[in-house]
Design a protein around this motif. Structure first.
Motif, PDB file in Angstrom:
ATOM      1  N   LEU A 169      44.759  42.462  69.567  1.00 18.70           N
ATOM      2  CA  LEU A 169      45.328  42.037  70.851  1.00 18.70           C
ATOM      3  C   LEU A 169      44.751  42.866  71.992  1.00 18.70           C
ATOM      4  O   LEU A 169      44.351  42.320  73.034  1.00 18.70           O
ATOM      5  CB  LEU A 169      46.849  42.175  70.808  1.00 18.70           C
ATOM      6  N   ALA A 170      44.685  44.189  71.793  1.00 19.86           N
ATOM      7  CA  ALA A 170      44.147  45.060  72.840  1.00 19.86           C
ATOM      8  C   ALA A 170      42.670  44.757  73.104  1.00 19.86           C
ATOM      9  O   ALA A 170      42.223  44.749  74.262  1.00 19.86           O
ATOM     10  CB  ALA A 170      44.333  46.520  72.439  1.00 19.86           C
ATOM     11  N   GLU A 171      41.929  44.481  72.034  1.00 18.53           N
ATOM     12  CA  GLU A 171      40.504  44.170  72.187  1.00 18.53           C
ATOM     13  C   GLU A 171      40.305  42.903  73.009  1.00 18.53           C
ATOM     14  O   GLU A 171      39.472  42.859  73.931  1.00 18.53           O
ATOM     15  CB  GLU A 171      39.878  44.011  70.802  1.00 18.53           C
ATOM     16  N   LEU A 172      41.079  41.869  72.712  1.00 24.26           N
ATOM     17  CA  LEU A 172      40.941  40.604  73.433  1.00 24.26           C
ATOM     18  C   LEU A 172      41.402  40.731  74.883  1.00 24.26           C
ATOM     19  O   LEU A 172      40.822  40.129  75.787  1.00 24.26           O
ATOM     20  CB  LEU A 172      41.733  39.514  72.714  1.00 24.26           C
ATOM     21  N   ARG A 173      42.456  41.519  75.108  1.00 24.22           N
ATOM     22  CA  ARG A 173      42.925  41.708  76.487  1.00 24.22           C
ATOM     23  C   ARG A 173      41.900  42.472  77.307  1.00 24.22           C
ATOM     24  O   ARG A 173      41.733  42.219  78.504  1.00 24.22           O
ATOM     25  CB  ARG A 173      44.273  42.440  76.490  1.00 24.22           C
ATOM     26  N   ALA A 174      41.223  43.430  76.664  1.00 27.59           N
ATOM     27  CA  ALA A 174      40.174  44.168  77.368  1.00 27.59           C
ATOM     28  C   ALA A 174      39.025  43.247  77.773  1.00 27.59           C
ATOM     29  O   ALA A 174      38.346  43.486  78.777  1.00 27.59           O
ATOM     30  CB  ALA A 174      39.663  45.310  76.494  1.00 27.59           C
ATOM     31  N   GLU A 175      38.809  42.183  76.999  1.00 28.29           N
ATOM     32  CA  GLU A 175      37.769  41.201  77.323  1.00 28.29           C
ATOM     33  C   GLU A 175      38.225  40.195  78.378  1.00 28.29           C
ATOM     34  O   GLU A 175      37.478  39.282  78.723  1.00 28.29           O
ATOM     35  CB  GLU A 175      37.367  40.445  76.048  1.00 28.29           C
ATOM     36  N   LYS A 176      39.491  40.344  78.863  1.00 28.77           N
ATOM     37  CA  LYS A 176      40.063  39.424  79.866  1.00 28.77           C
ATOM     38  C   LYS A 176      40.121  37.992  79.341  1.00 28.77           C
ATOM     39  O   LYS A 176      39.986  37.019  80.096  1.00 28.77           O
ATOM     40  CB  LYS A 176      39.264  39.455  81.177  1.00 28.77           C
ATOM     41  N   ARG A 177      40.361  37.863  78.046  1.00 29.81           N
ATOM     42  CA  ARG A 177      40.417  36.536  77.444  1.00 29.81           C
ATOM     43  C   ARG A 177      41.871  36.089  77.328  1.00 29.81           C
ATOM     44  O   ARG A 177      42.743  36.888  76.979  1.00 29.81           O
ATOM     45  CB  ARG A 177      39.774  36.578  76.056  1.00 29.81           C
ATOM     46  N   PRO A 178      42.195  34.833  77.618  1.00 32.20           N
ATOM     47  CA  PRO A 178      43.574  34.364  77.419  1.00 32.20           C
ATOM     48  C   PRO A 178      43.935  34.355  75.938  1.00 32.20           C
ATOM     49  O   PRO A 178      43.093  34.054  75.085  1.00 32.20           O
ATOM     50  CB  PRO A 178      43.557  32.949  78.003  1.00 32.20           C
ATOM     51  N   ILE A 179      45.192  34.696  75.644  1.00 34.45           N
ATOM     52  CA  ILE A 179      45.624  34.867  74.254  1.00 34.45           C
ATOM     53  C   ILE A 179      46.961  34.171  74.051  1.00 34.45           C
ATOM     54  O   ILE A 179      47.880  34.309  74.877  1.00 34.45           O
ATOM     55  CB  ILE A 179      45.776  36.365  73.897  1.00 34.45           C
ATOM     56  N   PHE A 180      47.081  33.442  72.950  1.00 33.84           N
ATOM     57  CA  PHE A 180      48.349  32.847  72.523  1.00 33.84           C
ATOM     58  C   PHE A 180      48.733  33.495  71.196  1.00 33.84           C
ATOM     59  O   PHE A 180      47.978  33.415  70.234  1.00 33.84           O
ATOM     60  CB  PHE A 180      48.214  31.334  72.359  1.00 33.84           C
ATOM     61  N   VAL A 181      49.891  34.166  71.176  1.00 33.02           N
ATOM     62  CA  VAL A 181      50.373  34.821  69.960  1.00 33.02           C
ATOM     63  C   VAL A 181      51.506  33.987  69.371  1.00 33.02           C
ATOM     64  O   VAL A 181      52.482  33.677  70.061  1.00 33.02           O
ATOM     65  CB  VAL A 181      50.852  36.260  70.241  1.00 33.02           C
ATOM     66  N   ASP A 182      51.372  33.646  68.108  1.00 36.17           N
ATOM     67  CA  ASP A 182      52.351  32.825  67.384  1.00 36.17           C
ATOM     68  C   ASP A 182      52.942  33.669  66.264  1.00 36.17           C
ATOM     69  O   ASP A 182      52.310  33.891  65.238  1.00 36.17           O
ATOM     70  CB  ASP A 182      51.644  31.583  66.829  1.00 36.17           C
ATOM     71  N   ALA A 183      54.157  34.195  66.485  1.00 35.58           N
ATOM     72  CA  ALA A 183      54.857  34.952  65.444  1.00 35.58           C
ATOM     73  C   ALA A 183      55.665  33.961  64.619  1.00 35.58           C
ATOM     74  O   ALA A 183      56.612  33.347  65.118  1.00 35.58           O
ATOM     75  CB  ALA A 183      55.759  36.018  66.054  1.00 35.58           C
ATOM     76  N   THR A 184      55.310  33.818  63.361  1.00 37.23           N
ATOM     77  CA  THR A 184      55.845  32.743  62.534  1.00 37.23           C
ATOM     78  C   THR A 184      56.057  33.229  61.110  1.00 37.23           C
ATOM     79  O   THR A 184      55.781  34.387  60.778  1.00 37.23           O
ATOM     80  CB  THR A 184      54.870  31.537  62.555  1.00 37.23           C
TER      81      THR A 184
END
Length: 689
Positions: free
Chosen positions: A588-603
């Motif tokens: 998650l931190a890596e993708l946020r550092a890339e300024k990429r939109p992220i959808f997290v699905d806790a299931t």
């Protein structure tokens, strides 16, 4: 400067007390591999376990104002490589006028070891590590040892044993992950560390502690004061006297909830203004709202698909008394309510006790155990057999006084059963109420669980006490027999679904055991029912039933003892037709550092609400197109089996169970939390805004 701390240690070592300590080791160390096999070019994790004598301690990577950290020097075969130590978060250890950071009791220091690509399959090699540490009490003693660990090279390495995997998962949960929230510091006078997260500002926190990565950043003995601002947390630290303002502040921030759960975060703070914060008040209130939300959530939970079959059974029982037996209907309605409330309170008490004991669990935790899933499947299968007439429970449903007494008992246990099968579901309003409850003391938490039970039981209590509602129910008749038999099929369907859950939790290895257990249960029920009215066969039938049930118990033991968890998925895959990756804090931190939109699905595979949302909201072409057009990363936090990192994610957003849906817009300070009952339009709106 280290001169003063070093002098302090020397004085300790040569003090009269040093001559009186025994010569036995104060730390017993060993190497533990997550698995004894490694693939050519692969990586394994090895733990250096330090079992520290009571009253003594070793040191963290930054030992504080005195001390020395543990060091590991590896002697590996040619081509093999070992990474740096992955340090778990420490505790504060004041010694005299100095503040140190380190460990007491037992600690695991993890290291990744990589094999070369040309490692020969079938060969066994020995990893060798020379470890040394400083262990202190009133005196300090340097200790060292040399440890070895055999490792076999294999093209198909064996999976870790479940018990070993649990221990490594617990050790990894103590290793700080990069902060998902931005952190800044204001060095004007005090050193105020600001964590920008509105959701964290509302969390029920017992303690927040900061451990700097380097000496001289903060005055170690000075108190650390927690304050709350509208859009985050402020931790007030004290810089050393006459220290120059730092250019950045890095270290580990340890968040401890009121339930004892801990989330360590690796932070690197840059200069920035800290908002005005309240340092004098503790977060309070919320109980009345949580009780109201629990009542509403319990009411709505009756509409969840996992509960409807049980409620249909109860409706059948109440319909029997709908015309002319109002007193019996009232008794059964209240008995059902008592069973439901008692079950919710009992489940809440168990959850609170387990969390107080350090277990990282939440709502639905019982379905993270393969043996519990198998037992629930057998319970629902037995209910289905009873409804189909394979066997009968005497006294329940008969018409005389004894039967009416049995009807109350039956209603009580119907309430218990309804709560048991409701566990995989989470209704709207429930998440907020349970998230609050599990951060409070036991009495407050149990009050919220009791309110949830009252809301859940309220419809049938009202049916029992309201003549107007009773008159709306159909009159008893032959239709009830057919309807009763029809209700068996939802029970069989629920049991089949739970077997599917069992297969997902154990990679399908225990599905055959579950099916065999069902066969034994059906045979035991049939033999008992067929033989109980014939005296000559009663003893033989009872013996065969007992033998079958003994075999069933043995199969349940095998399911628990030999289950191999799936580990939540380790490779990219597709969920609802969308390419996905497994969630981790680091990813998650890596993708946020890339300024990429992220959808997290806790299931979880046992969460029916999650599965419905996946089909109804995430499978549509418009959602697929939106994810592809905006290059949205889809991270799946699979909580089917226990995972402390996912539990921490849920707790950070005030949740105790799944589902949880988060959308991180590029560059956003925090995630947008989507509703638990998800729709396609909600997803598209979150992405667009």
């Amino acid at each position: 400067m280290r001169f003063v701390p070093a002098l302090f240690l020397i004085l300790l070592a040569v003090s009269p007390a040093a001559a009186q300590i025994d010569s036995a080791p104060k730390v017993h160390a060993r190497l533990i591999a997550e698995t004894g096999e490694i693939a050519p070019g692969g990586t394994i994790t090895v733990a250096l376990e330090e079992s520290i004598r009571d009253g003594w301690h070793t040191y963290w990577r930054n030992p504080g104002e005195a001390g020395l950290p543990t060091e590991i020097k590896w002697s590996l075969p040619p081509g093999w490589k070992a990474g740096a130590i992955e340090w778990p978060y420490p505790k504060r250890l004041p010694v005299g006028p100095l503040m140190n950071y380190g460990y007491e009791g037992k600690v695991w220091l993890l290291t990744k070891v990589a094999a070369p690509r040309d490692a020969k399959p079938g060969s066994t090699l020995t990893l060798k590590a020379a470890a040394d540490w400083l262990v202190c009490q009133d005196v300090c003693v340097p200790e060292q040892t040399t440890l070895t660990l055999p490792i076999t090279v294999s093209t198909s390495p064996a999976a870790p044993y479940p018990t070993i995997k649990e221990q490594f998962d617990a050790a990894r949960a103590k290793i700080p992950t990069p902060s998902p929230w931005p952190v800044t510091f204001d060095g004007g006078g005090n050193l105020d560390l600001f964590v920008g997260s509105p959701s964290l500002a509302k969390a029920q926190l017992k303690d927040v502690a900061f451990f700097p990565s380097a000496e001289g950043v903060i005055a170690g003995m000075a108190p650390q004061q927690l304050g709350r601002a509208g859009d985050g947390l402020v931790l007030r630290l004290t810089p050393p006297k006459d220290a120059k303002p730092p250019k950045q502040v890095s270290g580990v921030l340890v968040l401890t909830s009121t339930d004892g759960s801990v989330q360590p975060l690796e932070v690197t703070a840059k200069p920035g203004p800290a908002p005005a914060a309240d340092f004098g008040t503790e977060q309070g209130g919320g109980l009345a709202i949580s009780v109201l939300f629990a009542l509403l959530g319990g009411l709505i939970l009756n509409l969840m698909p996992c509960v409807l079959p049980i409620l249909a059974m109860k409706a059948l029982a109440v319909a029997r008394h709908a015309h002319g037996e109002r007193a019996a209907a009232m008794r059964e309605g209240f008995a059902y309510g008592v069973g439901a409330v008692a079950s919710f309170v009992g489940l809440g008490l168990l959850l609170v006790l387990l969390r107080a004991g350090g277990e990282a669990i939440g709502w639905g935790f019982q379905l993270q155990s393969p043996v519990a899933v198998a037992a629930f499947a057998l319970l629902l299968f037995a209910v289905g057999l009873n409804l189909s007439g394979v066997f009968e429970i005497p006294g329940i449903g008969a018409g005389d006084a004894l039967a009416r007494r049995g009807g109350v008992i039956g209603s009580f246990f119907t309430g218990v059963l309804a709560v048991a099968v409701a566990a995989p579901c989470t209704a709207p309003f429930m998440a907020t109420a349970l998230g609050f409850a599990l951060t409070q003391n036991a009495a407050t938490a149990l009050l919220v669980f009791a309110a949830l039970g009252v809301g859940f039981a309220l419809p049938f209590i009202l049916i029992g006490v309201s003549p107007a509602i009773l008159r709306l129910l159909p009159k008893p008749g032959a239709w009830m027999v057919t309807f009763r038999q029809l209700l068996a099929f939802p029970m069989y369907g629920a049991a089949a679904w739970l077997l599917w859950v069992l297969s997902t939790e154990t990679n399908g290895l225990k599905l055959a055991d579950g099916l065999a257990a069902m066969l034994l249960l059906a045979f035991a029920a049939w033999v008992w029912s067929a033989s109980r009215n014939a005296a000559r066969w009663r003893i033989i039938g009872g013996a065969l039933s007992m033998l079958s049930l003994a075999g069933l118990a043995g199969l349940l033991y095998l399911i628990e003892a030999t289950a191999m968890p799936t580990g939540g998925g380790a490779a990219p895959s597709e969920i609802a037709g969308i390419p996905s990756e497994p969630y981790s804090g680091a990813k998650l931190a890596e993708l946020r550092a890339e300024k990429r939109p992220i959808f997290v699905d806790a299931t979880a595979s046992w969460c029916i609400t999650c599965l419905v949302n996946e089909k109804a909201a995430l499978s549509g072409a418009r959602v697929h197109d939106a994810f592809a057009a905006k290059n949205i990363a889809y991270l799946v936090a699979d909580w089917t089996n226990r995972n402390p990192e996912i539990t921490a994610l849920l707790q950070a957003h005030g949740r105790s169970g799944v589902p949880l849906y988060l959308y991180y817009a590029p560059g956003s300070a925090d995630a947008r939390v989507l509703p638990q009952i998800l729709t396609e339009s909600e997803i598209l709106w979150a992405i667009a805004h």
